[in-house]
Design an enzyme around this catalytic site. Structure first.
Site, PDB file in Angstrom:
ATOM      1  N   GLU A   1      -6.645   5.083   7.602  1.00 20.76           N
ATOM      2  CA  GLU A   1      -6.357   6.510   7.357  1.00 20.76           C
ATOM      3  C   GLU A   1      -7.554   7.201   6.703  1.00 20.76           C
ATOM      4  OE1 GLU A   1      -2.640   5.685   5.444  1.00 20.76           O
ATOM      5  OE2 GLU A   1      -1.845   5.062   7.381  1.00 20.76           O
TER       6      GLU A   1
ATOM      7  N   GLU B   1      -5.820  -4.625  10.377  1.00 19.37           N
ATOM      8  CA  GLU B   1      -4.757  -3.655  10.616  1.00 19.37           C
ATOM      9  C   GLU B   1      -5.051  -2.873  11.897  1.00 19.37           C
ATOM     10  OE1 GLU B   1      -2.556  -2.645   6.732  1.00 19.37           O
ATOM     11  OE2 GLU B   1      -4.243  -1.290   6.893  1.00 19.37           O
TER      12      GLU B   1
ATOM     13  N   LYS C   1       0.108   4.317  -0.281  1.00 21.70           N
ATOM     14  CA  LYS C   1      -0.480   5.539   0.316  1.00 21.70           C
ATOM     15  C   LYS C   1      -0.164   6.739  -0.578  1.00 21.70           C
ATOM     16  CE  LYS C   1      -0.017   3.236   4.701  1.00 21.70           C
ATOM     17  NZ  LYS C   1       0.044   3.321   6.148  1.00 21.70           N
TER      18      LYS C   1
ATOM     19  N   HIS D   1      -9.477   1.748   4.566  1.00 19.67           N
ATOM     20  CA  HIS D   1      -8.206   1.862   5.290  1.00 19.67           C
ATOM     21  C   HIS D   1      -8.378   2.806   6.474  1.00 19.67           C
ATOM     22  CE1 HIS D   1      -4.069   2.834   6.265  1.00 19.67           C
ATOM     23  NE2 HIS D   1      -3.762   1.683   5.701  1.00 19.67           N
TER      24      HIS D   1
ATOM     25  N   ASN E   1       0.867  -1.188   0.000  1.00 20.00           N
ATOM     26  CA  ASN E   1       0.000   0.000   0.000  1.00 20.00           C
ATOM     27  C   ASN E   1       0.901   1.233   0.000  1.00 20.00           C
ATOM     28  OD1 ASN E   1      -1.807   2.051   0.503  1.00 20.00           O
ATOM     29  ND2 ASN E   1      -2.277   1.415   2.608  1.00 20.00           N
TER      30      ASN E   1
ATOM     31  N   GLY F   1       2.421   2.113  10.727  1.00 17.44           N
ATOM     32  CA  GLY F   1       3.449   3.139  10.574  1.00 17.44           C
ATOM     33  C   GLY F   1       4.136   3.511  11.879  1.00 17.44           C
TER      34      GLY F   1
ATOM     35  N   SER G   1       3.138  -2.267  10.355  1.00 11.89           N
ATOM     36  CA  SER G   1       4.576  -2.393  10.605  1.00 11.89           C
ATOM     37  C   SER G   1       5.142  -3.762  10.224  1.00 11.89           C
ATOM     38  CB  SER G   1       4.898  -2.052  12.064  1.00 11.89           C
ATOM     39  OG  SER G   1       4.536  -0.709  12.345  1.00 11.89           O
TER      40      SER G   1
HETATM   41  P1  PGA Z   1       2.764   0.175   7.560  1.00 10.42           P
HETATM   42  O1  PGA Z   1       1.310   0.436   6.914  1.00 10.42           O
HETATM   43  O2  PGA Z   1       3.251  -1.126   6.972  1.00 10.42           O
HETATM   44  O3  PGA Z   1       3.602   1.345   7.126  1.00 10.42           O
HETATM   45  O4  PGA Z   1       2.576   0.092   9.015  1.00 10.42           O
HETATM   46  C1  PGA Z   1       0.407  -0.602   6.733  1.00 10.42           C
HETATM   47  C2  PGA Z   1      -0.873  -0.082   6.126  1.00 10.42           C
HETATM   48  O5  PGA Z   1      -1.334   1.000   6.508  1.00 10.42           O
HETATM   49  O6  PGA Z   1      -1.477  -0.739   5.237  1.00 10.42           O
END
Ligand code: PGA
Length: 253
Positions: free
Chosen positions: A100, A170, A12, A98, A10, A176, A216
Protein backbone atom coordinates in the site's frame (compact mmCIF):
# COMPACT_ATOMS: atom_id res chain seq x y z
CA UNK A 1 17.18 -25.45 10.94
CA UNK A 2 14.14 -24.79 13.09
CA UNK A 3 12.88 -21.28 12.67
CA UNK A 4 10.39 -19.71 15.04
CA UNK A 5 6.89 -19.14 13.74
CA UNK A 6 5.81 -15.50 13.60
CA UNK A 7 2.31 -14.00 13.62
CA UNK A 8 2.23 -10.27 12.96
CA UNK A 9 -0.95 -8.22 12.74
CA UNK A 10 -0.82 -5.23 10.44
CA UNK A 11 -3.54 -2.85 11.57
CA UNK A 12 -2.99 -0.40 8.71
CA UNK A 13 -5.08 2.78 9.28
CA UNK A 14 -7.43 1.13 11.76
CA UNK A 15 -8.10 1.45 15.50
CA UNK A 16 -8.21 4.65 17.52
CA UNK A 17 -6.16 4.72 20.71
CA UNK A 18 -9.27 3.68 22.67
CA UNK A 19 -9.83 0.74 20.33
CA UNK A 20 -6.17 -0.24 20.54
CA UNK A 21 -6.40 -0.20 24.34
CA UNK A 22 -9.50 -2.39 24.25
CA UNK A 23 -7.69 -4.86 21.98
CA UNK A 24 -4.79 -4.98 24.45
CA UNK A 25 -7.17 -5.64 27.35
CA UNK A 26 -8.60 -8.60 25.44
CA UNK A 27 -5.10 -9.88 24.66
CA UNK A 28 -4.33 -9.72 28.36
CA UNK A 29 -7.60 -11.38 29.40
CA UNK A 30 -7.04 -14.21 26.93
CA UNK A 31 -3.36 -14.60 28.02
CA UNK A 32 -2.33 -14.54 24.37
CA UNK A 33 1.29 -13.65 25.10
CA UNK A 34 1.53 -16.72 27.33
CA UNK A 35 -0.17 -18.88 24.72
CA UNK A 36 2.27 -17.63 22.08
CA UNK A 37 5.20 -18.36 24.35
CA UNK A 38 3.94 -21.88 25.02
CA UNK A 39 3.52 -22.48 21.31
CA UNK A 40 6.93 -20.98 20.55
CA UNK A 41 5.35 -18.34 18.32
CA UNK A 42 6.56 -14.73 18.02
CA UNK A 43 3.45 -12.57 18.30
CA UNK A 44 3.09 -8.92 17.40
CA UNK A 45 0.99 -6.10 16.07
CA UNK A 46 1.75 -3.02 13.99
CA UNK A 47 -0.58 -0.20 15.11
CA UNK A 48 -0.61 3.33 13.73
CA UNK A 49 2.07 5.68 15.03
CA UNK A 50 -0.51 7.27 17.32
CA UNK A 51 -1.32 4.03 19.14
CA UNK A 52 2.23 2.72 19.51
CA UNK A 53 2.74 4.12 23.01
CA UNK A 54 -0.60 2.79 24.24
CA UNK A 55 0.05 -0.68 22.87
CA UNK A 56 3.58 -0.72 24.27
CA UNK A 57 2.17 0.18 27.66
CA UNK A 58 -0.77 -2.22 27.74
CA UNK A 59 0.40 -5.31 25.94
CA UNK A 60 3.52 -6.52 27.67
CA UNK A 61 5.31 -9.21 25.75
CA UNK A 62 3.78 -8.41 22.37
CA UNK A 63 6.18 -7.33 19.65
CA UNK A 64 5.11 -3.81 18.76
CA UNK A 65 6.01 -2.64 15.28
CA UNK A 66 5.59 0.59 13.36
CA UNK A 67 4.19 0.40 9.82
CA UNK A 68 6.93 2.58 8.35
CA UNK A 69 9.88 4.75 9.39
CA UNK A 70 11.96 7.42 7.68
CA UNK A 71 15.64 6.88 6.90
CA UNK A 72 16.75 10.29 8.21
CA UNK A 73 17.15 10.93 11.93
CA UNK A 74 15.38 14.28 11.73
CA UNK A 75 14.78 17.09 9.26
CA UNK A 76 12.35 18.65 6.83
CA UNK A 77 10.26 15.57 6.04
CA UNK A 78 6.71 16.61 6.82
CA UNK A 79 4.47 13.84 8.19
CA UNK A 80 7.27 11.36 8.80
CA UNK A 81 8.56 9.62 11.92
CA UNK A 82 12.23 8.82 12.52
CA UNK A 83 14.14 5.92 14.03
CA UNK A 84 15.19 7.88 17.17
CA UNK A 85 11.53 8.78 17.73
CA UNK A 86 10.54 5.12 17.64
CA UNK A 87 13.46 4.06 19.78
CA UNK A 88 12.54 6.67 22.36
CA UNK A 89 9.31 4.74 22.98
CA UNK A 90 11.15 1.42 22.76
CA UNK A 91 9.69 0.41 19.39
CA UNK A 92 12.36 -1.62 17.65
CA UNK A 93 10.44 -3.01 14.69
CA UNK A 94 8.88 -1.59 11.55
CA UNK A 95 7.19 -2.93 8.48
CA UNK A 96 8.93 -1.58 5.37
CA UNK A 97 7.77 -1.51 1.76
CA UNK A 98 4.18 -2.60 2.26
CA UNK A 99 2.43 -2.71 -1.10
CA UNK A 100 0.00 0.00 0.00
CA UNK A 101 3.00 2.32 0.51
CA UNK A 102 4.41 1.24 -2.84
CA UNK A 103 1.08 1.64 -4.67
CA UNK A 104 -0.38 4.79 -3.12
CA UNK A 105 2.71 6.67 -1.95
CA UNK A 106 5.39 5.84 -4.48
CA UNK A 107 7.59 3.78 -2.15
CA UNK A 108 10.32 2.07 -4.15
CA UNK A 109 12.74 -0.73 -3.34
CA UNK A 110 15.44 1.94 -3.39
CA UNK A 111 13.78 4.00 -0.63
CA UNK A 112 13.09 0.79 1.26
CA UNK A 113 16.80 0.06 1.10
CA UNK A 114 17.68 3.44 2.61
CA UNK A 115 15.23 2.80 5.44
CA UNK A 116 16.40 -0.75 6.07
CA UNK A 117 20.06 0.27 6.14
CA UNK A 118 19.31 3.03 8.65
CA UNK A 119 17.27 0.61 10.75
CA UNK A 120 19.84 -2.17 11.00
CA UNK A 121 22.54 0.40 11.81
CA UNK A 122 20.34 1.32 14.79
CA UNK A 123 19.51 -2.23 15.90
CA UNK A 124 15.98 -2.12 14.53
CA UNK A 125 14.19 -5.05 12.96
CA UNK A 126 12.54 -4.67 9.55
CA UNK A 127 9.68 -6.70 8.14
CA UNK A 128 10.38 -6.12 4.48
CA UNK A 129 7.38 -6.69 2.20
CA UNK A 130 7.66 -7.85 -1.39
CA UNK A 131 5.06 -9.01 -3.85
CA UNK A 132 3.81 -8.79 -7.41
CA UNK A 133 0.68 -7.09 -8.73
CA UNK A 134 -2.09 -8.98 -10.51
CA UNK A 135 -0.81 -7.76 -13.89
CA UNK A 136 2.71 -8.94 -13.09
CA UNK A 137 1.37 -12.29 -11.92
CA UNK A 138 -0.65 -12.68 -15.12
CA UNK A 139 2.39 -11.76 -17.19
CA UNK A 140 4.34 -14.55 -15.50
CA UNK A 141 7.03 -12.22 -14.14
CA UNK A 142 6.46 -12.75 -10.41
CA UNK A 143 9.97 -14.03 -9.74
CA UNK A 144 11.61 -11.19 -11.69
CA UNK A 145 9.66 -8.67 -9.63
CA UNK A 146 10.52 -10.41 -6.35
CA UNK A 147 14.19 -10.62 -7.32
CA UNK A 148 14.38 -6.88 -7.99
CA UNK A 149 12.61 -6.06 -4.72
CA UNK A 150 14.80 -8.37 -2.65
CA UNK A 151 18.11 -7.49 -4.32
CA UNK A 152 17.53 -3.72 -4.26
CA UNK A 153 15.85 -3.61 -0.87
CA UNK A 154 18.62 -5.53 0.89
CA UNK A 155 21.57 -4.12 -1.03
CA UNK A 156 24.61 -3.27 1.08
CA UNK A 157 23.55 -5.29 4.12
CA UNK A 158 26.06 -7.66 5.69
CA UNK A 159 25.37 -11.30 6.49
CA UNK A 160 25.22 -10.43 10.18
CA UNK A 161 22.74 -7.62 9.60
CA UNK A 162 20.37 -10.13 8.01
CA UNK A 163 19.56 -11.16 11.59
CA UNK A 164 17.46 -7.97 11.72
CA UNK A 165 15.43 -8.82 8.62
CA UNK A 166 12.15 -10.67 8.27
CA UNK A 167 10.72 -10.96 4.77
CA UNK A 168 7.03 -10.97 3.94
CA UNK A 169 5.77 -12.26 0.61
CA UNK A 170 2.48 -10.51 -0.05
CA UNK A 171 1.06 -10.85 -3.55
CA UNK A 172 -0.73 -7.55 -4.12
CA UNK A 173 -3.70 -9.31 -5.73
CA UNK A 174 -4.35 -11.24 -2.53
CA UNK A 175 -4.25 -8.37 -0.03
CA UNK A 176 -7.66 -7.56 1.42
CA UNK A 177 -9.36 -9.30 -1.50
CA UNK A 178 -10.19 -12.68 0.00
CA UNK A 179 -8.39 -14.12 -3.02
CA UNK A 180 -5.57 -16.04 -1.41
CA UNK A 181 -2.50 -17.27 -3.10
CA UNK A 182 -2.60 -21.06 -2.90
CA UNK A 183 -0.30 -22.73 -0.41
CA UNK A 184 1.69 -24.00 -3.41
CA UNK A 185 2.26 -20.46 -4.70
CA UNK A 186 3.17 -19.19 -1.24
CA UNK A 187 5.65 -22.04 -0.77
CA UNK A 188 7.12 -21.62 -4.26
CA UNK A 189 7.80 -17.91 -3.81
CA UNK A 190 8.94 -18.13 -0.19
CA UNK A 191 11.37 -20.85 -1.22
CA UNK A 192 12.51 -18.66 -4.14
CA UNK A 193 13.13 -15.80 -1.69
CA UNK A 194 15.13 -18.11 0.58
CA UNK A 195 17.19 -19.10 -2.45
CA UNK A 196 17.87 -15.43 -3.19
CA UNK A 197 19.01 -14.86 0.39
CA UNK A 198 21.34 -17.84 0.00
CA UNK A 199 22.73 -16.33 -3.20
CA UNK A 200 23.19 -12.89 -1.63
CA UNK A 201 24.14 -13.66 1.97
CA UNK A 202 25.02 -17.35 2.14
CA UNK A 203 23.48 -20.51 3.45
CA UNK A 204 23.42 -19.71 7.17
CA UNK A 205 21.54 -16.43 6.64
CA UNK A 206 19.12 -18.12 4.27
CA UNK A 207 18.35 -20.90 6.73
CA UNK A 208 17.85 -18.48 9.59
CA UNK A 209 15.74 -15.80 7.93
CA UNK A 210 12.02 -15.89 8.67
CA UNK A 211 9.77 -15.52 5.64
CA UNK A 212 6.09 -14.73 6.17
CA UNK A 213 3.16 -15.03 3.80
CA UNK A 214 0.55 -12.28 3.75
CA UNK A 215 -2.66 -11.78 1.81
CA UNK A 216 -6.13 -12.75 3.06
CA UNK A 217 -4.78 -14.98 5.81
CA UNK A 218 -7.68 -16.00 8.06
CA UNK A 219 -8.10 -18.31 11.06
CA UNK A 220 -9.39 -21.03 8.74
CA UNK A 221 -6.38 -21.04 6.39
CA UNK A 222 -3.38 -20.02 8.50
CA UNK A 223 -2.62 -23.59 9.49
CA UNK A 224 -2.23 -24.71 5.87
CA UNK A 225 0.21 -21.93 5.04
CA UNK A 226 2.33 -22.68 8.05
CA UNK A 227 2.67 -26.31 7.01
CA UNK A 228 4.66 -25.18 3.99
CA UNK A 229 8.37 -25.69 4.51
CA UNK A 230 9.51 -22.17 3.71
CA UNK A 231 6.58 -20.23 5.20
CA UNK A 232 7.53 -19.25 8.75
CA UNK A 233 4.55 -17.14 9.64
CA UNK A 234 1.91 -14.71 8.51
CA UNK A 235 1.48 -10.97 8.14
CA UNK A 236 -2.23 -10.48 8.64
CA UNK A 237 -4.33 -7.39 7.97
CA UNK A 238 -8.11 -7.69 8.26
CA UNK A 239 -8.20 -10.80 10.43
CA UNK A 240 -5.84 -9.26 13.00
CA UNK A 241 -8.11 -6.36 13.90
CA UNK A 242 -10.54 -8.12 16.21
CA UNK A 243 -8.98 -9.72 19.26
CA UNK A 244 -11.17 -12.83 18.92
CA UNK A 245 -9.96 -13.46 15.40
CA UNK A 246 -6.34 -12.65 16.36
CA UNK A 247 -6.65 -15.27 19.10
CA UNK A 248 -8.01 -17.83 16.64
CA UNK A 249 -5.15 -17.14 14.24
CA UNK A 250 -2.69 -17.87 17.03
CA UNK A 251 -4.56 -20.95 18.22
CA UNK A 252 -4.65 -22.37 14.70
CA UNK A 253 -0.92 -22.09 14.09
P1 PGA B 1 -5.03 -8.79 4.57
O1 PGA B 1 -3.75 -7.81 4.56
O2 PGA B 1 -4.72 -9.87 5.57
O3 PGA B 1 -6.18 -7.92 5.00
O4 PGA B 1 -5.17 -9.32 3.20
C1 PGA B 1 -2.46 -8.32 4.64
C2 PGA B 1 -1.45 -7.19 4.60
O5 PGA B 1 -1.63 -6.23 3.84
O6 PGA B 1 -0.43 -7.22 5.34
Amino acid sequence: MARKKFLMGNWKMNHTIAEANAFCEDVKDASLVKLARNKGVMLGVAPTFLSLTAVKKHAHGLIVSAQDVHYADHGAYTSNISIPMLKEIDVNWSIIGHSEKRTYEGETSFTCNRKIKAMVANDMHAIYCVGETAAQYDAGITKDVIREQVVTGLQGLTKDQMAYIVLAYEPVWSIGTGKNASVEIAQDICSYIRGLINELFGKVASQKVQILYGGSVKPNNIHDYLQAEDVDGALVGGASLKSASFKELLENI
